[in-house]
Design a protein around this motif. Structure first.
Motif, mmCIF file in Angstrom:
data_model
loop_
_atom_site.group_PDB
_atom_site.id
_atom_site.type_symbol
_atom_site.label_atom_id
_atom_site.label_comp_id
_atom_site.label_asym_id
_atom_site.label_seq_id
_atom_site.Cartn_x
_atom_site.Cartn_y
_atom_site.Cartn_z
ATOM 1 N N ARG A 1 0.701 -1.229 0.271
ATOM 2 C CA ARG A 1 -0.336 0.213 -0.152
ATOM 3 C C ARG A 1 1.287 1.067 -0.110
ATOM 4 O O ARG A 1 1.600 1.105 1.057
ATOM 5 C CB ARG A 1 -1.000 -0.389 1.251
ATOM 6 N N LEU A 2 0.524 2.765 -1.425
ATOM 7 C CA LEU A 2 1.145 3.195 -1.116
ATOM 8 C C LEU A 2 0.659 4.547 0.015
ATOM 9 O O LEU A 2 -0.699 4.884 -0.606
ATOM 10 C CB LEU A 2 2.203 3.536 -2.503
ATOM 11 N N ILE A 3 1.638 4.663 1.216
ATOM 12 C CA ILE A 3 0.883 6.648 1.396
ATOM 13 C C ILE A 3 0.891 7.481 1.565
ATOM 14 O O ILE A 3 2.385 7.460 0.955
ATOM 15 C CB ILE A 3 0.321 6.168 3.034
ATOM 16 N N TRP A 4 0.230 8.420 0.651
ATOM 17 C CA TRP A 4 1.046 9.605 0.131
ATOM 18 C C TRP A 4 -0.391 10.616 0.262
ATOM 19 O O TRP A 4 -0.779 10.685 1.250
ATOM 20 C CB TRP A 4 0.618 9.844 -1.681
ATOM 21 N N CYS A 5 0.357 12.044 0.388
ATOM 22 C CA CYS A 5 -0.474 13.404 0.348
ATOM 23 C C CYS A 5 -0.581 13.238 -0.809
ATOM 24 O O CYS A 5 1.009 14.172 -1.410
ATOM 25 C CB CYS A 5 0.080 14.131 1.604
ATOM 26 N N PRO A 6 -1.574 14.164 -1.616
ATOM 27 C CA PRO A 6 -1.519 15.423 -2.735
ATOM 28 C C PRO A 6 -1.135 16.706 -2.305
ATOM 29 O O PRO A 6 -0.738 16.943 -3.441
ATOM 30 C CB PRO A 6 -3.030 15.493 -3.451
ATOM 31 N N ALA A 7 -0.673 16.922 -1.452
ATOM 32 C CA ALA A 7 0.192 18.453 -1.717
ATOM 33 C C ALA A 7 1.574 17.984 -1.511
ATOM 34 O O ALA A 7 2.096 19.151 -2.138
ATOM 35 C CB ALA A 7 -0.011 18.761 0.846
ATOM 36 N N CYS A 8 2.304 16.837 -1.113
ATOM 37 C CA CYS A 8 3.497 16.884 -0.745
ATOM 38 C C CYS A 8 3.793 16.698 -2.748
ATOM 39 O O CYS A 8 4.023 15.598 -3.001
ATOM 40 C CB CYS A 8 3.970 15.485 -0.105
ATOM 41 N N ALA A 53 5.691 12.504 -2.879
ATOM 42 C CA ALA A 53 4.692 11.723 -3.242
ATOM 43 C C ALA A 53 3.993 11.841 -3.762
ATOM 44 O O ALA A 53 3.504 11.076 -4.803
ATOM 45 C CB ALA A 53 3.588 11.857 -2.165
ATOM 46 N N HIS A 54 4.004 12.920 -4.812
ATOM 47 C CA HIS A 54 3.042 12.996 -5.884
ATOM 48 C C HIS A 54 3.242 11.908 -6.952
ATOM 49 O O HIS A 54 2.988 11.759 -7.788
ATOM 50 C CB HIS A 54 2.567 14.202 -5.861
ATOM 51 N N ARG A 55 4.793 12.772 -7.059
ATOM 52 C CA ARG A 55 5.336 11.901 -8.021
ATOM 53 C C ARG A 55 5.705 10.435 -8.668
ATOM 54 O O ARG A 55 5.064 10.069 -9.303
ATOM 55 C CB ARG A 55 6.648 12.520 -7.969
ATOM 56 N N SER A 56 5.703 9.761 -7.489
ATOM 57 C CA SER A 56 4.802 8.182 -7.677
ATOM 58 C C SER A 56 3.793 7.947 -7.695
ATOM 59 O O SER A 56 3.603 7.190 -8.451
ATOM 60 C CB SER A 56 5.280 7.789 -5.464
ATOM 61 N N THR A 64 6.118 18.201 -10.828
ATOM 62 C CA THR A 64 5.770 18.211 -9.205
ATOM 63 C C THR A 64 5.782 19.876 -8.205
ATOM 64 O O THR A 64 5.717 20.153 -7.286
ATOM 65 C CB THR A 64 5.999 16.887 -8.132
ATOM 66 N N THR A 65 7.583 20.119 -8.323
ATOM 67 C CA THR A 65 7.934 21.560 -8.153
ATOM 68 C C THR A 65 6.816 22.035 -9.396
ATOM 69 O O THR A 65 6.822 23.370 -8.444
ATOM 70 C CB THR A 65 9.320 21.892 -8.487
ATOM 71 N N LEU A 66 6.833 22.983 -10.235
ATOM 72 C CA LEU A 66 6.569 23.710 -10.693
ATOM 73 C C LEU A 66 4.863 23.985 -10.183
ATOM 74 O O LEU A 66 4.323 24.905 -10.134
ATOM 75 C CB LEU A 66 6.393 23.633 -12.224
ATOM 76 N N ALA A 67 4.165 22.456 -10.149
ATOM 77 C CA ALA A 67 3.010 22.411 -10.557
ATOM 78 C C ALA A 67 2.748 23.543 -8.785
ATOM 79 O O ALA A 67 1.825 24.312 -8.144
ATOM 80 C CB ALA A 67 2.383 21.170 -10.043
ATOM 81 N N ARG A 68 3.158 23.272 -8.032
ATOM 82 C CA ARG A 68 3.421 23.918 -6.400
ATOM 83 C C ARG A 68 4.514 25.563 -6.734
ATOM 84 O O ARG A 68 4.705 25.874 -5.501
ATOM 85 C CB ARG A 68 4.062 23.329 -5.546
#
Length: 333
Positions: A48-55, A58-61, A238-242
């Motif tokens: 199970r992959l645990i992520w946060c949409p803000a991170c 995690a987003h790139r995975s 993922t950095t550009l999106a933030r």
């Protein structure tokens, strides 16, 4: 497994050097996926992959998981973008029914970290892979996780899945990804988490010098390596999106907004409009984490305002990047 203690007895992160610069903690669970002895076995439904949409890490995975079609092979758990108000840094499964992950049955991410390693003293981080057979955290090496998905998990890729990490280009991809990590991905954090003016300004200059170089690179290439998307593009995206939504104001990376880099802005929109990128990008979660959550100064009580922008529809405006390439397929076969 490498481990570096990053908390004081009071629970305060200790990732600041003597000169005030930010040094990210070392990952604890770094065993690779593979078929060799001691490696994590690649098995459908086991993890199970645990992520946060803000991170961004995690987003790139999650982007690579979606692009390669690994959704059925690896389940996904989501923590809230808002940090729980505790005496420690943690992530909470408050978005789930009853406030617990429906598979792991835990409220806080730290629970699985401490169950796996009772001596764990660092920040519990996302992404993290949990072995459901063992009930333990087994992989939180965000730097290499997408590469494992791209190579070791090939048997579970969807039909005609793109090759994001072609063997003949891996050396170049790795070299560029390393630069992007130190100067851009982690570069914005070095600005935002700096505890001295000198450390902040040094990180600021490195960040924007690199963004200027990438702006030049993308003037003649649709993607970082030409006509097709690679793992390096995922990492930069993922950095550009933030950037405008969070880093410009929250981390003081304010020399330019992304929209003032014509090539980077068009490139970012090109990726956003690609399946797996925009549909996993949650601007609301990003803004809530960086502007309302307990991120840089967990003990500082202050009025917090959620920015109204950016307007997500701007990310769907024409980018005309296809003119730089004759290839219709954005992914390398």
């Amino acid at each position: 497994m490498k481990f570096e203690k990053s908390f004081s007895p009071t629970g305060k992160p200790q990732e600041i050097r003597g000169d005030g610069s930010f040094q990210r903690q070392i990952n604890r669970f770094t065993t690779p996926f593979g078929s060799k002895e001691g490696e994590l076995p690649v098995e459908e439904g086991r993890y199970r992959l645990i992520w946060c949409p803000a991170c961004p890490w995690a987003h790139r995975s999650v982007i690579v998981r979606r692009v390669l079609g690994l959704e059925d092979a690896i389940s996904l758990g989501t923590v809230s973008p808002l940090r729980p108000k505790l005496d420690r840094v943690d992530w909470e499964f408050s978005l789930d029914e009853n406030g617990v992950d429906p598979v792991l049955g835990i409220q806080y991410l730290s629970e699985i970290y401490l169950k796996t390693a009772p001596d764990y003293a660092g920040r519990p981080t996302v992404p993290v892979i949990v072995d459901l057979k063992k009930g333990e955290a087994v992989q939180n090496d965000y730097f290499h996780l997408t590469n494992y998905f791209e190579t070791e998990w090939v048997p579970f890729h969807k039909k005609n899945a793109p090759n994001l990490y072609p063997e003949e280009r891996r050396e170049d991809i790795d070299a560029l990804s390393d630069v992007i990590f130190h100067e851009v991905n982690n570069g914005v954090y070095k600005c935002g988490f700096a505890h001295s003016q000198e450390a902040y300004e040094e990180a600021y200059d490195v960040l924007f010098n690199r963004l200027d170089e990438l702006e030049k690179r993308l003037a003649t290439k649709r993607f970082l390596f030409g006509d097709y998307i690679t793992d390096s593009d995922v990492r930069l995206y993922t950095t550009l999106a933030r950037f405008d939504a969070a880093y410009v104001t929250a981390f003081n990376t304010n020399r330019n907004v992304l929209r003032e880099f014509p090539n980077l802005w068009g490139y970012a929109r090109d990726l956003y409009q690609t399946p797996g990128f925009g549909d996993t990008t949650d601007f609301d979660a990003i803004k809530r984490h960086y502007h309302l959550s307990i991120t840089i100064h967990p003990n500082k009580e202050e009025v917090k305002i959620l920015p109204k922008g950016p307007v997500a529809s701007e990310w769907n405006t024409p980018h005309h990047r296809e003119a730089l390439s004759e290839k219709e397929d954005k992914f390398l076969r």
